[in-house]
Design a protein around this motif. Structure first.
Motif, PDB file in Angstrom:
ATOM      1  N   GLU A  73       0.882  -1.309  -0.210  1.00 51.29           N
ATOM      2  CA  GLU A  73       0.056  -0.239   0.115  1.00 51.29           C
ATOM      3  C   GLU A  73       0.711   1.410   0.031  1.00 51.29           C
ATOM      4  O   GLU A  73       1.951   1.184   0.678  1.00 51.29           O
ATOM      5  CB  GLU A  73      -0.881   0.185   1.279  1.00 51.29           C
ATOM      6  N   GLU A  74       0.533   2.154  -0.880  1.00 54.86           N
ATOM      7  CA  GLU A  74       1.308   3.569  -1.071  1.00 54.86           C
ATOM      8  C   GLU A  74       1.108   4.344  -0.074  1.00 54.86           C
ATOM      9  O   GLU A  74      -0.061   4.548   0.721  1.00 54.86           O
ATOM     10  CB  GLU A  74       0.969   4.188  -2.548  1.00 54.86           C
ATOM     11  N   ASP A  75       1.962   5.209   0.438  1.00 58.70           N
ATOM     12  CA  ASP A  75       1.900   6.601   0.993  1.00 58.70           C
ATOM     13  C   ASP A  75       1.204   7.525   0.329  1.00 58.70           C
ATOM     14  O   ASP A  75       1.737   7.987  -0.813  1.00 58.70           O
ATOM     15  CB  ASP A  75       3.147   6.955   1.707  1.00 58.70           C
ATOM     16  N   GLU A  76       0.209   7.947   0.631  1.00 63.80           N
ATOM     17  CA  GLU A  76      -0.692   9.114  -0.300  1.00 63.80           C
ATOM     18  C   GLU A  76      -0.428  10.603   0.528  1.00 63.80           C
ATOM     19  O   GLU A  76      -0.768  10.480   1.607  1.00 63.80           O
ATOM     20  CB  GLU A  76      -2.109   8.765  -0.018  1.00 63.80           C
ATOM     21  N   ILE A  77       0.162  11.210  -0.038  1.00 60.73           N
ATOM     22  CA  ILE A  77       0.461  12.665   0.106  1.00 60.73           C
ATOM     23  C   ILE A  77      -0.286  13.782  -0.593  1.00 60.73           C
ATOM     24  O   ILE A  77      -0.270  13.603  -1.757  1.00 60.73           O
ATOM     25  CB  ILE A  77       1.879  13.091   0.151  1.00 60.73           C
ATOM     26  N   THR A  78      -1.139  14.592   0.102  1.00 67.30           N
ATOM     27  CA  THR A  78      -1.821  15.370  -0.600  1.00 67.30           C
ATOM     28  C   THR A  78      -1.077  16.976  -0.182  1.00 67.30           C
ATOM     29  O   THR A  78      -0.747  17.240   0.901  1.00 67.30           O
ATOM     30  CB  THR A  78      -3.374  15.614   0.163  1.00 67.30           C
TER      31      THR A  78
END
Length: 210
Positions: A73-78
């Motif tokens: 699972e990826e790290d999601e950065i906004t």
């Protein structure tokens, strides 16, 4: 000399049931996952839990190659990009811009399959192979699968995997507990960035008194 195992005919239904249950878990995929393939070396030191074997037999030490295919699972950065436009009398006089991190959703879920090939160096190079499915986080995963040893027939394998190490149990038949060391460490989550643009307009009007 090959050792015969009692109730070997019951093992195939057991293996089939275990693999079907494992497959149903593997079909549940996390959102925004990145696939990863890893290959490394592994050594396992077994300890017998059966009464007809000595607790530790150096000839059963296994050396092998391990291969893992995983969905991480990826790290999601906004990121938020702020733009402020300032107008005076309808004329753009300045623009200010800056970007900041507004949200971090850290990925910490891993699932996949692992295949292992072993030889017992001090036991006529007796080979064995196994396939396991695993599920967990970036640092610790639980695994369940099945395999075949030329000397000991079919077996089930359940273990817990850590960075560079593992501990597990092989069963049924000659039940054994084992500890292992390998060259594979943590899973590293990929980074996915989303950019959100926010524009602010400031208008200043000069009033001329009569």
């Amino acid at each position: 000399m090959k050792r015969t195992q009692p109730h070997s005919s019951l093992r195939r239904p057991i293996l089939s049931a275990a693999l079907i249950g494992l497959s149903s878990v593997m079909l549940t995929s996390p959102v925004h996952a990145d696939d990863e393939i890893r290959v490394g070396g592994i050594i396992q030191v077994p300890f017998a839990l059966s009464a007809n074997r000595s607790f530790f037999d150096p000839s059963t030490i296994r050396l092998g190659v391990t291969c893992q295919y995983a969905e991480v699972e990826e790290d999601e950065i906004t990121l938020t990009h702020h733009v402020t436009n300032r107008y005076e009398q309808g004329v753009l006089v300045s623009t200010e811009e800056h970007t900041s991190v507004s949200d971090i959703d850290q990925g910490n879920r891993v699932y996949g399959v692992e295949g292992n090939l072993f030889v017992e160096l001090f036991n006529s190079l007796n080979p064995s192979a196994e396939l396991l499915g695993f599920y967990g986080n970036n640092h610790v995963q639980g695994a369940l699968g099945a395999g075949y040893s030329l000397a000991n027939d079919f077996f089930l394998d359940a273990k817990v995997m850590f960075p560079y190490s593992e501990i597990g149990i092989r069963f049924p038949g000659e039940v054994e507990l084992y500890g292992g060391a390998k060259t594979l460490g943590d899973f590293n989550a990929a980074r996915e960035e989303e950019l959100v643009n926010v524009t602010t307009t400031i208008t200043e009007t000069t009033v001329i008194e009569q």
